[in-house]
Scaffold this active site. Structure first.
Site, PDB file in Angstrom:
ATOM      1  N   ASP A 138       0.790  -1.238   0.000  1.00 45.34           N
ATOM      2  CA  ASP A 138       0.000   0.000   0.000  1.00 45.34           C
ATOM      3  C   ASP A 138       0.823   1.290   0.000  1.00 45.34           C
ATOM      4  O   ASP A 138       0.256   2.383  -0.127  1.00 45.34           O
ATOM      5  CB  ASP A 138      -0.964  -0.008   1.204  1.00 45.34           C
ATOM      6  CG  ASP A 138      -0.264  -0.264   2.543  1.00 45.34           C
ATOM      7  OD1 ASP A 138       0.898   0.138   2.705  1.00 45.34           O
ATOM      8  OD2 ASP A 138      -0.901  -0.866   3.430  1.00 45.34           O
ATOM      9  N   HIS A 155       6.612  -7.900  -1.249  1.00 44.35           N
ATOM     10  CA  HIS A 155       5.494  -8.456  -2.024  1.00 44.35           C
ATOM     11  C   HIS A 155       5.035  -7.509  -3.133  1.00 44.35           C
ATOM     12  O   HIS A 155       3.923  -7.638  -3.634  1.00 44.35           O
ATOM     13  CB  HIS A 155       4.324  -8.817  -1.101  1.00 44.35           C
ATOM     14  CG  HIS A 155       4.619 -10.004  -0.227  1.00 44.35           C
ATOM     15  ND1 HIS A 155       3.806 -10.391   0.816  1.00 44.35           N
ATOM     16  CD2 HIS A 155       5.643 -10.896  -0.264  1.00 44.35           C
ATOM     17  CE1 HIS A 155       4.324 -11.473   1.386  1.00 44.35           C
ATOM     18  NE2 HIS A 155       5.444 -11.789   0.771  1.00 44.35           N
ATOM     19  N   ASN A 256       0.956  -7.252  17.919  1.00 46.13           N
ATOM     20  CA  ASN A 256      -0.116  -7.983  17.227  1.00 46.13           C
ATOM     21  C   ASN A 256      -1.247  -8.174  18.224  1.00 46.13           C
ATOM     22  O   ASN A 256      -1.017  -8.200  19.426  1.00 46.13           O
ATOM     23  CB  ASN A 256       0.406  -9.354  16.754  1.00 46.13           C
ATOM     24  CG  ASN A 256      -0.475  -9.988  15.699  1.00 46.13           C
ATOM     25  OD1 ASN A 256      -1.685 -10.125  15.878  1.00 46.13           O
ATOM     26  ND2 ASN A 256       0.119 -10.377  14.589  1.00 46.13           N
TER      27      ASN A 256
HETATM   28  P1  OAD Z   1      -2.575 -11.577   7.645  1.00 46.75           P
HETATM   29  O1  OAD Z   1      -3.918 -11.109   7.243  1.00 46.75           O
HETATM   30  O2  OAD Z   1      -2.242 -13.000   7.421  1.00 46.75           O
HETATM   31  O3  OAD Z   1      -2.361 -11.295   9.209  1.00 46.75           O
HETATM   32  C1  OAD Z   1      -2.667 -10.062   9.792  1.00 46.75           C
HETATM   33  C2  OAD Z   1      -2.177 -10.059  11.239  1.00 46.75           C
HETATM   34  O4  OAD Z   1      -2.392  -8.772  11.744  1.00 46.75           O
HETATM   35  C3  OAD Z   1      -2.921 -11.043  12.157  1.00 46.75           C
HETATM   36  O5  OAD Z   1      -1.957 -11.776  12.903  1.00 46.75           O
HETATM   37  C4  OAD Z   1      -3.732 -10.121  13.075  1.00 46.75           C
HETATM   38  O6  OAD Z   1      -3.842 -10.636  14.400  1.00 46.75           O
HETATM   39  C5  OAD Z   1      -2.915  -8.855  13.073  1.00 46.75           C
HETATM   40  N1  OAD Z   1      -3.669  -7.597  13.276  1.00 46.75           N
HETATM   41  C6  OAD Z   1      -4.910  -7.269  12.853  1.00 46.75           C
HETATM   42  N2  OAD Z   1      -5.208  -6.002  13.167  1.00 46.75           N
HETATM   43  C7  OAD Z   1      -4.115  -5.490  13.800  1.00 46.75           C
HETATM   44  C8  OAD Z   1      -3.782  -4.219  14.342  1.00 46.75           C
HETATM   45  N3  OAD Z   1      -4.643  -3.181  14.306  1.00 46.75           N
HETATM   46  N4  OAD Z   1      -2.579  -4.060  14.918  1.00 46.75           N
HETATM   47  C9  OAD Z   1      -1.684  -5.089  14.969  1.00 46.75           C
HETATM   48  N5  OAD Z   1      -1.945  -6.309  14.473  1.00 46.75           N
HETATM   49  C10 OAD Z   1      -3.126  -6.512  13.888  1.00 46.75           C
HETATM   50  O7  OAD Z   1      -1.516 -10.601   6.948  1.00 46.75           O
HETATM   51  P2  OAD Z   1       0.015 -10.860   6.587  1.00 46.75           P
HETATM   52  O8  OAD Z   1       0.705 -11.666   7.629  1.00 46.75           O
HETATM   53  O9  OAD Z   1       0.587  -9.543   6.244  1.00 46.75           O
HETATM   54  O10 OAD Z   1       0.569 -11.514   0.248  1.00 46.75           O
HETATM   55  O11 OAD Z   1      -0.114 -11.737   5.278  1.00 46.75           O
HETATM   56  C11 OAD Z   1       1.052 -12.065   4.576  1.00 46.75           C
HETATM   57  C12 OAD Z   1       0.774 -12.092   3.081  1.00 46.75           C
HETATM   58  O12 OAD Z   1      -0.332 -12.945   2.803  1.00 46.75           O
HETATM   59  C13 OAD Z   1       0.362 -10.746   2.512  1.00 46.75           C
HETATM   60  O13 OAD Z   1       1.461  -9.921   2.197  1.00 46.75           O
HETATM   61  C14 OAD Z   1      -0.382 -11.141   1.267  1.00 46.75           C
HETATM   62  C15 OAD Z   1      -1.151 -12.339   1.766  1.00 46.75           C
HETATM   63  O14 OAD Z   1      -1.442 -13.270   0.827  1.00 46.75           O
HETATM   64  C16 OAD Z   1       0.534 -10.834  -0.921  1.00 46.75           C
HETATM   65  O15 OAD Z   1      -0.260  -9.966  -1.171  1.00 46.75           O
HETATM   66  C17 OAD Z   1       1.576 -11.211  -1.894  1.00 46.75           C
END
Ligand code: OAD
Length: 305
Positions: A138, A155, A256
């Site tokens: 983003d 990514h 998190n």
């Molecule tokens: P996820 O959606 O898998 O995980 C989001 C994490 O953020 C979870 O562990 C939540 O508990 C936490 N969370 C939610 N709201 C929050 C907040 N306000 N403050 C802190 N933590 C919070 O997202 P990613 O781990 O980023 O790939 O996913 C990894 C990749 O999977 C992404 O980059 C994407 C996706 O497929 C691509 O787009 C290539």
């Protein structure tokens, strides 16, 4: 020479079996833990931040997993298989583009950096070498004022698109209203449809960004820290970076809502809370500690014993 320990790594999801670790849901930060983490950061020589979708949740951009996440539930699984891999972009490029604009791009277009992004930009003023490795596409770290040369978008980014057939690149930076109808590649003789320049599952990560990210983790040593924000620790190779950091002796600080799989690694501290609340609190305390550490020697100079 730049070395990559995982040359041309491809995107894979690893749902670790131990993911049913006891989940504790924590939206507020424990003051003792905040102090401990601030001391760790303030005493570190080097800091690396590693961010995921939770970093931008409070900017109004949905996460991928959990609750109403983009990839959650049976429908999410189908959407992931179709649009999260090159399949849908190859067979239904026009539909894939319109879904991308409606379900993903428009939320990013309308989003503003949150207090968490701004706090990391402030931390980078204290640690100018601090790298931010982000899985987010983003661009909000850069918009919050972080040094673009120290932000590694492993990514990819929605700021660029590329044509499905030949990979011709289109930089849409600043152009906020992408059309809902799939644009065509303008290179003569190509006429292919466009897709975002983001990494889809099974695809390789952008080599320059990944090399920068790995080097940042490899440069950490004992006493240093990796601040992990809002990632579910399931998508590799990026989710392997905290392991690399702990192997170098660095401490992991996890911001998190819940404990992640990283908690099984050594030197793990769970700060908890949300990106937009915990990070400003952490950085404010680090700034205070740094100010105090700076003031003392000056006073000593004014009153030599
Ligand atoms: P996820 O959606 O898998 O995980 C989001 C994490 O953020 C979870 O562990 C939540 O508990 C936490 N969370 C939610 N709201 C929050 C907040 N306000 N403050 C802190 N933590 C919070 O997202 P990613 O781990 O980023 O790939 O996913 C990894 C990749 O999977 C992404 O980059 C994407 C996706 O497929 C691509 O787009 C290539």
């Amino acid at each position: 020479m730049l070395l990559s320990i995982t040359p041309k790594p491809s995107l894979v999801v690893v749902e670790l079996l131990n993911y049913n670790l006891k989940k504790s849901f924590m939206t507020a930060t424990d003051p003792d833990m905040l102090e401990k983490c601030a001391q760790i950061v303030a005493n570190a020589r080097r800091i690396v931040c590693f961010t995921g979708a939770g970093m931008s949740a409070e900017s109004g951009i949905g996460t991928f997993r959990g609750g109403s996440g983009l990839w959650s539930g049976a429908l999410g699984f189908v959407v992931l298989g179709w649009f999260g891999t090159p399949i849908g972009w190859k067979w239904t490029p026009g539909f894939a583009w319109s879904q991308y604009i409606d379900r993903f791009y428009n939320a990013i277009r309308d989003a503003q950096p949150n207090e968490g992004h701004r706090a990391l930009a402030r931390l980078q003023k204290i640690y100018p070498d601090m790298s931010i490795v982000t899985q987010n596409v983003d661009g909000l770290h850069q918009r919050a004022g972080s040094n673009p040369d120290r932000v590694f978008e492993v990514h990819g980014t929605v700021q660029r698109s590329r044509c499905v057939t030949n990979g011709h690149i289109y930089d849409f930076e600043g152009e906020t209203n992408l059309p809902r109808k799939s644009p065509k590649c303008r290179v003569e003789g190509c006429n292919s449809t466009l897709r975002p320049d983001c990494v889809l599952f099974t695809e390789s990560l952008p080599e320059d960004q990944w090399t920068g990210a790995e080097l940042a983790a490899l440069e950490l040593g004992p006493g240093d820290a990796m601040i992990i924000v809002g990632t579910s620790a399931q998508v590799y190779p990026a989710a392997g970076l905290p392991q690399l950091a702990t192997r170098r002796g660095a401490t992991l600080i996890d911001v998190n809502l819940e404990r992640t799989n990283f908690s099984i690694l050594k030197n793990y501290e769970y700060l908890g809370g949300t990106a937009a609340t915990s990070l400003p609190a952490l950085v404010e305390r680090v700034e205070q500690l740094k100010r105090n550490a700076y003031v003392e020697p000056v006073e000593d100079l004014q009153h030599p014993s």
